[in-house]
Design a protein around this motif. Structure first.
Motif, PDB file in Angstrom:
ATOM      1  N   ILE A  85       0.810  -1.234  -0.031  1.00  0.00           N
ATOM      2  CA  ILE A  85       0.065  -0.115  -0.122  1.00  0.00           C
ATOM      3  C   ILE A  85       1.035   1.240  -0.006  1.00  0.00           C
ATOM      4  CG2 ILE A  85      -1.704   1.280   1.308  1.00  0.00           C
ATOM      5  CD1 ILE A  85      -2.828  -1.254   2.339  1.00  0.00           C
ATOM      6  N   PRO A 119       1.899  11.685  -1.492  1.00  0.00           N
ATOM      7  CA  PRO A 119       1.740  12.897  -0.766  1.00  0.00           C
ATOM      8  C   PRO A 119       1.277  14.122  -1.417  1.00  0.00           C
ATOM      9  CG  PRO A 119       3.974  12.170  -0.023  1.00  0.00           C
ATOM     10  CD  PRO A 119       3.294  11.331  -1.338  1.00  0.00           C
ATOM     11  N   ALA A 120       1.870  14.191  -2.549  1.00  0.00           N
ATOM     12  CA  ALA A 120       1.423  15.665  -3.142  1.00  0.00           C
ATOM     13  C   ALA A 120       0.038  15.856  -3.578  1.00  0.00           C
ATOM     14  CB  ALA A 120       2.548  15.756  -4.537  1.00  0.00           C
ATOM     15  N   GLY A 145      -2.380  12.895  -3.042  1.00  0.00           N
ATOM     16  CA  GLY A 145      -3.351  12.291  -2.265  1.00  0.00           C
ATOM     17  C   GLY A 145      -3.845  10.656  -2.929  1.00  0.00           C
ATOM     18  N   VAL A 159      -3.894   7.222  -3.503  1.00  0.00           N
ATOM     19  CA  VAL A 159      -3.512   5.762  -2.668  1.00  0.00           C
ATOM     20  C   VAL A 159      -3.694   4.607  -3.746  1.00  0.00           C
ATOM     21  CG1 VAL A 159      -3.687   6.482  -0.368  1.00  0.00           C
ATOM     22  CG2 VAL A 159      -5.797   5.820  -1.965  1.00  0.00           C
ATOM     23  N   TYR A 163      -6.886   4.609  -6.331  1.00  0.00           N
ATOM     24  CA  TYR A 163      -7.885   5.746  -6.262  1.00  0.00           C
ATOM     25  C   TYR A 163      -7.006   6.955  -6.252  1.00  0.00           C
ATOM     26  CZ  TYR A 163     -10.514   2.132  -3.744  1.00  0.00           C
ATOM     27  OH  TYR A 163     -11.130   0.874  -3.571  1.00  0.00           O
ATOM     28  N   LEU A 170       5.926  20.196   0.342  1.00  0.00           N
ATOM     29  CA  LEU A 170       5.006  19.453   0.139  1.00  0.00           C
ATOM     30  C   LEU A 170       4.874  19.065  -1.088  1.00  0.00           C
ATOM     31  CD1 LEU A 170       2.169  20.226   2.541  1.00  0.00           C
ATOM     32  CD2 LEU A 170       4.188  19.042   3.276  1.00  0.00           C
ATOM     33  N   GLU A 171       5.702  19.784  -2.334  1.00  0.00           N
ATOM     34  CA  GLU A 171       5.283  19.390  -3.624  1.00  0.00           C
ATOM     35  C   GLU A 171       6.492  18.450  -3.834  1.00  0.00           C
ATOM     36  OE1 GLU A 171       2.529  20.223  -4.856  1.00  0.00           O
ATOM     37  OE2 GLU A 171       2.227  21.712  -3.218  1.00  0.00           O
ATOM     38  N   ALA A 213       7.604  15.923   1.187  1.00  0.00           N
ATOM     39  CA  ALA A 213       6.420  15.903   2.053  1.00  0.00           C
ATOM     40  C   ALA A 213       6.769  14.709   2.969  1.00  0.00           C
ATOM     41  CB  ALA A 213       5.261  15.640   1.031  1.00  0.00           C
ATOM     42  N   HIS A 251       1.443   3.413   7.374  1.00  0.00           N
ATOM     43  CA  HIS A 251       0.963   2.068   6.558  1.00  0.00           C
ATOM     44  C   HIS A 251      -0.572   2.229   7.121  1.00  0.00           C
ATOM     45  CE1 HIS A 251       0.321  -1.627   4.746  1.00  0.00           C
ATOM     46  NE2 HIS A 251      -0.344  -2.019   5.791  1.00  0.00           N
ATOM     47  N   LEU A 294      -2.723   5.098   5.401  1.00  0.00           N
ATOM     48  CA  LEU A 294      -2.794   4.555   3.877  1.00  0.00           C
ATOM     49  C   LEU A 294      -3.778   3.552   3.795  1.00  0.00           C
ATOM     50  CD1 LEU A 294       0.724   4.791   2.450  1.00  0.00           C
ATOM     51  CD2 LEU A 294      -1.164   6.691   2.303  1.00  0.00           C
ATOM     52  N   LEU A 295      -3.598   2.431   4.778  1.00  0.00           N
ATOM     53  CA  LEU A 295      -4.566   1.155   4.554  1.00  0.00           C
ATOM     54  C   LEU A 295      -5.961   2.086   4.927  1.00  0.00           C
ATOM     55  CD1 LEU A 295      -4.962  -1.886   4.506  1.00  0.00           C
ATOM     56  CD2 LEU A 295      -4.529  -1.860   6.882  1.00  0.00           C
ATOM     57  N   MET A 306      -7.127   4.855   4.293  1.00  0.00           N
ATOM     58  CA  MET A 306      -7.503   5.814   2.787  1.00  0.00           C
ATOM     59  C   MET A 306      -8.187   4.788   1.797  1.00  0.00           C
ATOM     60  SD  MET A 306      -7.507   8.788   3.028  1.00  0.00           S
ATOM     61  CE  MET A 306      -7.735   8.954   4.996  1.00  0.00           C
ATOM     62  N   ILE A 307      -7.526   3.451   1.803  1.00  0.00           N
ATOM     63  CA  ILE A 307      -8.093   2.249   1.097  1.00  0.00           C
ATOM     64  C   ILE A 307      -9.381   1.858   1.542  1.00  0.00           C
ATOM     65  CG2 ILE A 307      -7.537   0.110   0.017  1.00  0.00           C
ATOM     66  CD1 ILE A 307      -5.565   1.895  -1.419  1.00  0.00           C
ATOM     67  N   ARG A 316     -12.413   3.914   0.921  1.00  0.00           N
ATOM     68  CA  ARG A 316     -12.970   3.877  -0.424  1.00  0.00           C
ATOM     69  C   ARG A 316     -14.005   2.782  -0.421  1.00  0.00           C
ATOM     70  NH1 ARG A 316      -8.683   7.467  -0.531  1.00  0.00           N
ATOM     71  NH2 ARG A 316      -9.060   8.867  -2.108  1.00  0.00           N
ATOM     72  N   GLU A 317     -13.621   1.722   0.119  1.00  0.00           N
ATOM     73  CA  GLU A 317     -14.490   0.518   0.321  1.00  0.00           C
ATOM     74  C   GLU A 317     -15.534   0.940   0.872  1.00  0.00           C
ATOM     75  OE1 GLU A 317     -11.532  -2.672   1.373  1.00  0.00           O
ATOM     76  OE2 GLU A 317     -10.631  -2.154  -0.582  1.00  0.00           O
ATOM     77  N   VAL A 377      -0.228  16.852   4.936  1.00  0.00           N
ATOM     78  CA  VAL A 377      -0.289  15.929   4.059  1.00  0.00           C
ATOM     79  C   VAL A 377      -1.525  14.955   4.043  1.00  0.00           C
ATOM     80  CG1 VAL A 377       0.996  13.591   3.114  1.00  0.00           C
ATOM     81  CG2 VAL A 377       2.242  15.741   3.464  1.00  0.00           C
ATOM     82  N   ARG A 402      -4.132  16.567   2.437  1.00  0.00           N
ATOM     83  CA  ARG A 402      -4.383  16.345   0.960  1.00  0.00           C
ATOM     84  C   ARG A 402      -4.977  15.197   0.726  1.00  0.00           C
ATOM     85  NH1 ARG A 402       0.910  18.804  -2.244  1.00  0.00           N
ATOM     86  NH2 ARG A 402       0.519  20.864  -1.280  1.00  0.00           N
ATOM     87  N   TYR A 403      -4.745  13.903   1.478  1.00  0.00           N
ATOM     88  CA  TYR A 403      -5.257  12.836   1.163  1.00  0.00           C
ATOM     89  C   TYR A 403      -6.737  12.683   1.605  1.00  0.00           C
ATOM     90  CZ  TYR A 403      -0.892   9.967   0.762  1.00  0.00           C
ATOM     91  OH  TYR A 403       0.137   9.524   0.151  1.00  0.00           O
ATOM     92  N   ARG A 451      -8.581  14.751  -1.060  1.00  0.00           N
ATOM     93  CA  ARG A 451      -8.844  13.870  -2.243  1.00  0.00           C
ATOM     94  C   ARG A 451      -9.844  12.888  -2.089  1.00  0.00           C
ATOM     95  NH1 ARG A 451      -5.626  12.909  -6.529  1.00  0.00           N
ATOM     96  NH2 ARG A 451      -6.576  11.762  -8.207  1.00  0.00           N
ATOM     97  N   GLU A 496     -13.666  12.791  -4.200  1.00  0.00           N
ATOM     98  CA  GLU A 496     -14.378  11.640  -4.711  1.00  0.00           C
ATOM     99  C   GLU A 496     -15.884  11.369  -4.212  1.00  0.00           C
ATOM    100  OE1 GLU A 496     -12.005   7.724  -4.264  1.00  0.00           O
ATOM    101  OE2 GLU A 496     -10.335   9.072  -4.840  1.00  0.00           O
TER     102      GLU A 496
END
Lengths: 141, 169
Positions: free
Chosen positions: A31, A35-36, A38, A40, A60, B82-83, B91, B96, B99-100, B102-103, B106-107, B153, B156-157, B160, B164
């Motif tokens: 996974i 970061p820039a 978002g 994943v 995504y 951050l760029e 950034a 983990h 990020l997990l 975030m996945i 989505r589900e 950061v 930003r996630y 995003r 969605e």
């Protein structure tokens, strides 16, 4: 910005979308995130006798990120783990004709397959019987 | 790389909390002064310089008036861009577990769309977005740049994810 035909093809007909059981012994899960922006990405492999027999992804993010991960799952099926570990983002970017601003999407896909392989290797290093010595390099991954 | 000093240009102290009225007033004053139409007498080089100053001024104003852009800019001044994906100056990578999550969200989003409570889902994301933004600003007040950058950061996630949610409704 115009997407290449290959990116559009993978975006509209992504290959191998889905999940494998992350707790299964023969599955490795990677996974990663960008970061820039978002984005994943989850990329999973199933390994039999050192060969990747199945690969799935869920991404995504933008079309280039989806196409990069879709392409990688196509490539790695049937590859042995060592060969899959050597996939470089430049190969992905070239195959998909990614413009410079989208190179980071191919980097993400490379990171994801490497993370999946490391996860698989870590599971097996931890569970390896004593008769199969684990090298330090593998154990530290 | 030289980072332009937006705070100095707009005569504001370099800090996360700014005087909005002072920002507006100083911006308008300089916008009049730098306006390319005012340098009609100048030669080609003078005209170009005037256009460039105007553009720098607008960039400074756009960056400082927006709290998130201002916070990200303060991180950049503090050494974290951050760029960039540089491991030290770029950034910060999220863990983990984040990020997990975030996945997995989505589900859950797909389930929420399919007859679940999409408004509750959106509300949760919006509250978290506000919370991480507030934390980032609080950390900048304490000059904890790296911690602030991590929150930005995460923002930003989450942004995003929210995009969605909105794109599908």
């Amino acid at each position: 910005m115009a997407y290449s035909d290959k990116v559009i093809d993978h975006y509209e007909n992504p290959r191998n979308v889905g999940s494998l059981d992350k707790d299964a012994d023969d599955v490795g899960t990677g996974i990663v995130g960008a970061p820039a922006c978002g984005d994943v990405m989850k990329l999973q492999i199933r390994v039999e006798d050192g060969v990747i027999v199945d690969a799935r992804f869920k991404t995504y993010g933008c079309g280039s990120a989806i196409a990069s991960s879709s392409l990688v799952t196509e490539w790695v099926k049937g590859m042995n783990v060592e060969d899959a570990m050597s996939i470089q983002n430049a190969q992905i970017a070239e195959e998909l004709s990614l413009p410079p601003v989208k190179i980071h999407c191919s980097v993400l896909a490379e990171d994801a397959i490497k993370a999946a392989i490391r996860d698989y290797q870590a599971k097996h290093a931890a569970r390896a019987p004593r008769s199969e010595p684990v090298t330090e390099a593998e154990a530290s991954k | 790389m030289i980072i332009p000093d937006h705070f100095a240009l707009l005569s504001l102290p370099r800090q996360v909390d700014i005087d909005r009225d002072a920002l507006e007033a100083r911006y308008l004053e300089l916008a009049r002064e730098f306006h390319p139409d005012r340098v009609v007498a100048a030669d080609g080089a003078g005209q170009r310089a005037a256009v460039e100053r105007s553009s720098e001024l607008n960039e400074a104003y756009r960056t400082l008036r927006d709290p998130v852009r201002r916070a990200e800019y303060l991180c950049k001044l503090g050494g974290i861009d951050l760029e960039s994906t540089d491991p030290k100056q770029g950034a910060p990578a999220m863990g983990h577990a984040f990020l997990l999550d975030m996945i997995e969200r989505r589900e859950r989003l797909a389930v929420a769309r399919d007859g679940g409570d999409i408004e509750a889902f959106r509300g949760d994301v919006e509250r978290e977005l506000s919370a991480v933004t507030a934390t980032a600003i609080a950390e900048l007040r304490r000059e904890r740049i790296r911690s602030a950058a991590e929150q930005l950061v995460a923002r930003r996630y989450l942004q995003r994810l929210l995009d969605e949610v909105d794109a599908g409704s």
